[in-house]
Design an enzyme around this catalytic site. Structure first.
Site, PDB file in Angstrom:
ATOM      1  N   LYS A  83       0.857  -1.193   0.000  1.00  0.00           N
ATOM      2  CA  LYS A  83       0.000   0.000   0.000  1.00  0.00           C
ATOM      3  C   LYS A  83       0.891   1.240   0.000  1.00  0.00           C
ATOM      4  O   LYS A  83       1.756   1.400   0.869  1.00  0.00           O
ATOM      5  CB  LYS A  83      -0.877  -0.037   1.253  1.00  0.00           C
TER       6      LYS A  83
HETATM    7  C1  E4P Z   1      -8.414   1.729   3.460  1.00  0.00           C
HETATM    8  O1  E4P Z   1      -7.550   1.064   2.980  1.00  0.00           O
HETATM    9  C2  E4P Z   1      -8.253   2.515   4.693  1.00  0.00           C
HETATM   10  O2  E4P Z   1      -7.527   1.728   5.602  1.00  0.00           O
HETATM   11  C3  E4P Z   1      -9.557   2.826   5.353  1.00  0.00           C
HETATM   12  O3  E4P Z   1     -10.651   2.438   4.572  1.00  0.00           O
HETATM   13  C4  E4P Z   1      -9.648   4.206   5.938  1.00  0.00           C
HETATM   14  O4  E4P Z   1     -10.899   4.344   6.551  1.00  0.00           O
HETATM   15  P1  E4P Z   1     -11.233   5.514   7.583  1.00  0.00           P
HETATM   16  O5  E4P Z   1     -11.444   6.787   6.808  1.00  0.00           O
HETATM   17  O6  E4P Z   1     -12.498   5.070   8.254  1.00  0.00           O
HETATM   18  O7  E4P Z   1     -10.062   5.609   8.521  1.00  0.00           O
END
Ligand code: E4P
Length: 215
Positions: A83
Site C-alpha cells: 500500500k
Molecule cells: C483503506 O484502505 C483505509 O484503511 C480505510 O478504509 C480508511 O478508513 P477511515 O477513513 O475510516 O479511517
C-alpha cells in the site's frame, strides 16, 4: 464485487473469514497500531487467516524508501499487496513495483485526476476514501462513479477499491456503480447482515414451532 475487511484485529478478521464473507484484507498504520503487534508479524498472521490480497502500507515517502519497504513487505507472503501513498514519489515506486510483478494499492485518493495518474502508473488497486470525503462535505460515492467510468473509458486494469466505508449505503452504492472491491470495517460488515424483519421473522418461526410436536 469483492469484499475486503478493513482491519488489523486478528479476532475480527478470523470471525469475518469464518462467515465466508471476505475475499481479502486492508490494513493501515492506524488500524495496526490498535492491534499493538509489530507490522510484519501482524501481516504474516493475517495472511495465514485469509487466502486473498492483504494490503500492508509502507511508511516511507521517498521512492527509494517505498521500494525498500515494499519489497520487504512483499517477501512476507505472495498475497501481500504493497500500500503506497498517493504522492509523486509513490507513483514512481508503483511503476517500478509493476515491472517487478509486485501488486500495489494506492491509498488516500480524493479526486478523479489522481486516480487517472495512478492507473497510468500501473497500480493494481486505487483506494478512494469515500467516508472522509463525506465528512468534509463532499460526495464520496460520486468520486467512485467518476473513477469507474474513467477506467472503463480507457480499459485500465487498475481495480477500484472503495475505502473508508462507513455504512451499508456506501457498500450498496459501490456495488451498483461497479466498484471492483469495497473494504469494510467489521462493525459495518455486521450491519450488512442485519435486517430487523429477519430477526422478527426468525423469532416468530421459533415461537410457532413450539406449538407443534418436533421429531
Ligand atoms: C483503506 O484502505 C483505509 O484503511 C480505510 O478504509 C480508511 O478508513 P477511515 O477513513 O475510516 O479511517
Amino acid at each position: 464485487m469483492q469484499l475486503f475487511i478493513d482491519s488489523g484485529d486478528l479476532d475480527e478478521i478470523r470471525e469475518a473469514q469464518a462467515m465466508g464473507a471476505i475475499d481479502g484484507v486492508t490494513t493501515n498504520p492506524s488500524l495496526l497500531a490498535k492491534g499493538g503487534r509489530p507490522t510484519r508479524q501482524a501481516i504474516a498472521a493475517i495472511c495465514e487467516i485469509v487466502d486473498g490480497p492483504v494490503s500492508a502500507e509502507v511508511l516511507a515517502i521517498d521512492c527509494e524508501g517505498i521500494l525498500r519497504e515494499g519489497r520487504e513487505l512483499a517477501k512476507i507472503h505472495p498475497n501481500v499487496v504493497v500500500k503506497v501513498p498517493l504522492i509523486a514519489e509513490g507513483l514512481k515506486a508503483v511503476k517500478i513495483f509493476a515491472s517487478e510483478g509486485i501488486h500495489t494499492n494506492v491509498t488516500l485518493c480524493f479526486s478523479a485526476p489522481q486516480a487517472l495518474l495512478v492507473a497510468k502508473a500501473g497500480a493494481t488497486y486505487i483506494s478512494p476514501f469515500v467516508g472522509r470525503i463525506d465528512d468534509a462535505g463532499g460526495d464520496g460515492m460520486e468520486l467512485v462513479q467518476q473513477i469507474v467510468e474513467i477506467y472503463r473509458n480507457y480499459d485500465f486494469d487498475t481495480q477500484v477499491l472503495t475505502a473508508s466505508v462507513r455504512s451499508p449505503v456506501h457498500f450498496t452504492r459501490a456495488a451498483l456503480i461497479g466498484s471492483h472491491v469495497a473494504t469494510v470495517p467489521f462493525a459495518v460488515i455486521k450491519q450488512l447482515l442485519k435486517h430487523p424483519l429477519t430477526d422478527i421473522g426468525l423469532a416468530k418461526f421459533l415461537e410457532d414451532a413450539k406449538k407443534i410436536p418436533q421429531g
